[in-house]
Design an enzyme around this catalytic site. Structure first.
Site, mmCIF file in Angstrom:
data_model
loop_
_atom_site.group_PDB
_atom_site.id
_atom_site.type_symbol
_atom_site.label_atom_id
_atom_site.label_comp_id
_atom_site.label_asym_id
_atom_site.label_seq_id
_atom_site.Cartn_x
_atom_site.Cartn_y
_atom_site.Cartn_z
ATOM 1 N N GLU A 33 -12.259 9.326 -1.786
ATOM 2 C CA GLU A 33 -10.934 9.957 -1.839
ATOM 3 C C GLU A 33 -11.095 11.459 -1.660
ATOM 4 O O GLU A 33 -11.897 12.088 -2.338
ATOM 5 C CB GLU A 33 -10.246 9.625 -3.172
ATOM 6 N N ASP A 304 0.070 2.182 4.724
ATOM 7 C CA ASP A 304 0.818 2.971 5.709
ATOM 8 C C ASP A 304 0.067 3.133 7.031
ATOM 9 O O ASP A 304 0.679 3.256 8.092
ATOM 10 C CB ASP A 304 1.117 4.373 5.153
ATOM 11 N N HIS A 436 25.063 -15.436 -20.172
ATOM 12 C CA HIS A 436 26.320 -14.698 -20.053
ATOM 13 C C HIS A 436 26.478 -13.806 -21.276
ATOM 14 O O HIS A 436 26.210 -14.257 -22.394
ATOM 15 C CB HIS A 436 27.481 -15.691 -20.002
#
Ligand code: FAD
Length: 449
Positions: A33, A304, A436
Site C-alpha cells: 500500500e 474500481d 406491523h
C-alpha cells in the site's frame, strides 16, 4: 496446507478482502500500500462521506422535530463533525492493521510496479525491494477525472477528496456531476445552509437508475431549494475574488463560492508496469473474466480498477471471488446481485434489474409499488416521501429486481436482495410475515398481501 505466495497491490476494500481470504486459506500474503490502509473507501470515500452525511441527517431530524420540542435553532458544529470523522477513520485504520497482523499478512508500504509476470518492485520509505509471487491481485482503485474546462491542478476546485476536508461550510456551491457522489454532497451541504446547484450532462440525475426514481429524487431536491440543471455541461468556469462564474451549455450562468467536480473516476493504472506483467488494458480498465482473472491467468484485478462497478462492496466480493478461484474454491462474480445505495434524503437503493435493463433482455415485467405515504411508521417519523418498487417476471412470478426511494432504503433493499439471491417468486415473498408497524411491511404492501 497450501502455501502459495500471493501479492496484493492496494489495501482498499478489494485488496483487503483478497488478502484476508488468501491468508485464511493458508497462503503467504504480502499486501502493498502506497498510502493508508483502507483505500479510498475508508480514507476519502464511503466512511468519511457517510460520517458527514450522518451529521446532516441528524440535523435534519432535529429540525423536523422542532414542532414537538418547542422550536429548534440547531446548526452544525462543522469542526466537531470533522473531528468525529477523523476519529472514525483512524479507528478503522488501526483495526485493519491489527487484523492484517493477526492473519500474518505482511504489510509493505510503498509504490508497487510489475517488473515481470511474477515479480513487483516496491519503492517506499524503506528503499526499494523486489517481491516475487506465484499469483497477484491488482486492487489499485481509481482516481477522480476532471473534464475541460476544469484543471485539477487548480487547488481551489474541489474534488471528492478536497471537499471532505473543507474547514468551512461554503455559502454557495456548484456541483458538477449528478451521480451518487455529487448528489450526496449536494444534499449534505444544502442541509448545512449552502445554496446548492447541481449540473448533470445526462437527461436525468443518477444516470442509469430507474427513471421514475431519479425524477422523484430531483423533485424532492428542487422542492427543498436545490437547483438542478440536467442535459447541460459546463462550458466555462472563471474564478474571481468572490467566487466562480460557471457558464452552462444552454447559456445560463451560475455563481458560487466553490465548485465541486464529481463527474466520474478512472482506473489507477499509471506506472503499474502492466505491459511487463502481460496484463491487458481495454478502454482504460483492466479487462477481467467472471473470476477476475486478467489476460495473464496468474494475475487478477478487482475493484474500481476493472471498472465493473465503482462500489466498495463489489470490490470486496470480487477480491474474495478472485482468491477463491486461485485457491480452487471458487464461484464466479454475481454482478446482478450487487446492491446500489445512495445516502441522500430521501435515500435511494436498488438491486437486480431496472425496468429499462429488463426490457433490453426482452423480459416481461410486472411492476408493483408501495408508497410510504401509506406507512404509519414512515409518517410518524416525518418520512413519508418515496416508494418501494418491485419488478417480477410476468411469466413465472420470479423477482427480477427492486428499487426503493425513501426512509432507510439502503437497509430495506437487503430484504429484497436476499429474496432475489434465493431466486424467490412474488408468491414466496408474500408468505413472509412482516411485523406491523414497520417500514419493511411496505414490501408485502407493494405485492398486494
Ligand atoms: P481503493 O479503495 O481506491 O483502494 C486502492 C488502494 O490502492 C489505495 O489505497 C491506493 O493508495 C493503493 N494503490 C494504488 N496504486 C498503488 C500502487 N502502485 N502501489 C501500492 N498501492 C497502490 N462505495 C460504496 O460502496 N459505498 C459508498 O457509500 C461509497 N461512497 C463513496 C464516497 C466517495 C466520496 C467516493 C469518492 C467513493 C465512494 N464509494 C462508495 C466508492 C468506493 O470508495 C470505491 O468503489 C472503493 O473504495 C473501491 O475499492 P478498491 O479496493 O477497488 O480501491
Amino acid at each position: 496446507m497450501n502455501s502459495k505466495s500471493v501479492v496484493v497491490i492496494g489495501a482498499g476494500p478489494g485488496g483487503e478482502a483478497a488478502a484476508k481470504r488468501a491468508a485464511e486459506l493458508g497462503a503467504q500474503v504480502t499486501i502493498i500500500e502506497r498510502a493508508e490502509v483502507g483505500g479510498l473507501c475508508l480514507n476519502a470515500g464511503c466512511i468519511p462521506s457517510k460520517m458527514l452525511l450522518e451529521g446532516g441527517r441528524l440535523l435534519r431530524q432535529v429540525r423536523s422535530a422542532a414542532y414537538l420540542v418547542g422550536g429548534s435553532t440547531a446548526s452544525i458544529h462543522w469542526d466537531m463533525l470533522q473531528e468525529k470523522k477523523r476519529g472514525l477513520v483512524t479507528h478503522f485504520r488501526k483495526s485493519l492493521e491489527q487484523r492484517f497482523g493477526q492473519l500474518k499478512i505482511r504489510l509493505v508500504r510503498g509504490d508497487a510496479r510489475f517488473v515481470s509476470p511474477h515479480s513487483v518492485r516496491v519503492t517506499g520509505p524503506e528503499g526499494a525491494q523486489n517481491i516475487d509471487f506465484e499469483t497477484a491481485v491488482i486492487a489499485t482503485g481509481s482516481a477522480p477525472f476532471f473534464p475541460p474546462p476544469f484543471d485539477p491542478s487548480v487547488q481551489d476546485i474541489l474534488d471528492s477528496d478536497r471537499v471532505l476536508n473543507l474547514t468551512q461550510v461554503p455559502k454557495s456551491l456548484v456541483v458538477v456531476g449528478g451521480g451518487a457522489v455529487g448528489l450526496e454532497f449536494a444534499c449534505l451541504f444544502h442541509e448545512l445552509g449552502t445554496a446548492v446547484t447541481v449540473v448533470e450532462k445526462m437527461p436525468q440525475l443518477l444516470p442509469g437508475e430507474e427513471a421514475s426514481v431519479s425524477r422523484f429524487l430531483q423533485q424532492s431536491f428542487e422542492k427543498r431549494g436545490i437547483k438542478v440543471h440536467t442535459e447541460q455541461t459546463v462550458t466555462s468556469a472563471e474564478k474571481s475574488s468572490d467566487g466562480w462564474r460557471i457558464t452552462l451549455s444552454k447559456g445560463e450562468e451560475c455563481f458560487a463560492e466553490r465548485v465541486l467536480v464529481c463527474v466520474g473516476r478512472r482506473a489507477s493504472l499509471n506506472d503499474l508496469g502492466l505491459e511487463l506483467a502481460g496484463v491487458s488494458v481495454e478502454r482504460g480498465r483492466i479487462a477481467v473474466n467472471d473470476f477476475m482473472q486478467t489476460s495473464r491467468a496468474s494475475i487478477y484485478a478487482v475493484g474500481d480498477v476493472n471498472g465493473l462497478s465503482l462500489l466498495a462492496h463489489a470490490a470486496a466480493v470480487q477480491g474474495s471471488v478472485a482468491v477463491g478461484h486461485m485457491m480452487g474454491k471458487g464461484t464466479s462474480y454475481a454482478h446482478a446481485r450487487v446492491p446500489r445505495c445512495l445516502y441522500t434524503w430521501p435515500e435511494v437503493a436498488s438491486v437486480g434489474e431496472w425496468t429499462h435493463s429488463a426490457s433490453i433482455k426482452d423480459l416481461e415485467v410486472k411492476t408493483q409499488r408501495f408508497f410510504f405515504q401509506g406507512s404509519a411508521k414512515a409518517l410518524a417519523a416525518e418520512e413519508g416521501e418515496g416508494f418501494i418498487q418491485i419488478l417480477s417476471n410476468k411469466k413465472d412470478g420470479r423477482l427480477l429486481g427492486a428499487q426503493i426511494i425513501g426512509p432507510h432504503a439502503t437497509e430495506l433493499i437487503h430484504i429484497l436482495s436476499v429474496a432475489l439471491a434465493a431466486g424467490q417468486t412474488v408468491d414466496q415473498l408474500r408468505q413472509v410475515i412482516f411485523a406491523h408497524p414497520t417500514l419493511s411491511e411496505g414490501i408485502p404492501g407493494a405485492l398486494g398481501r
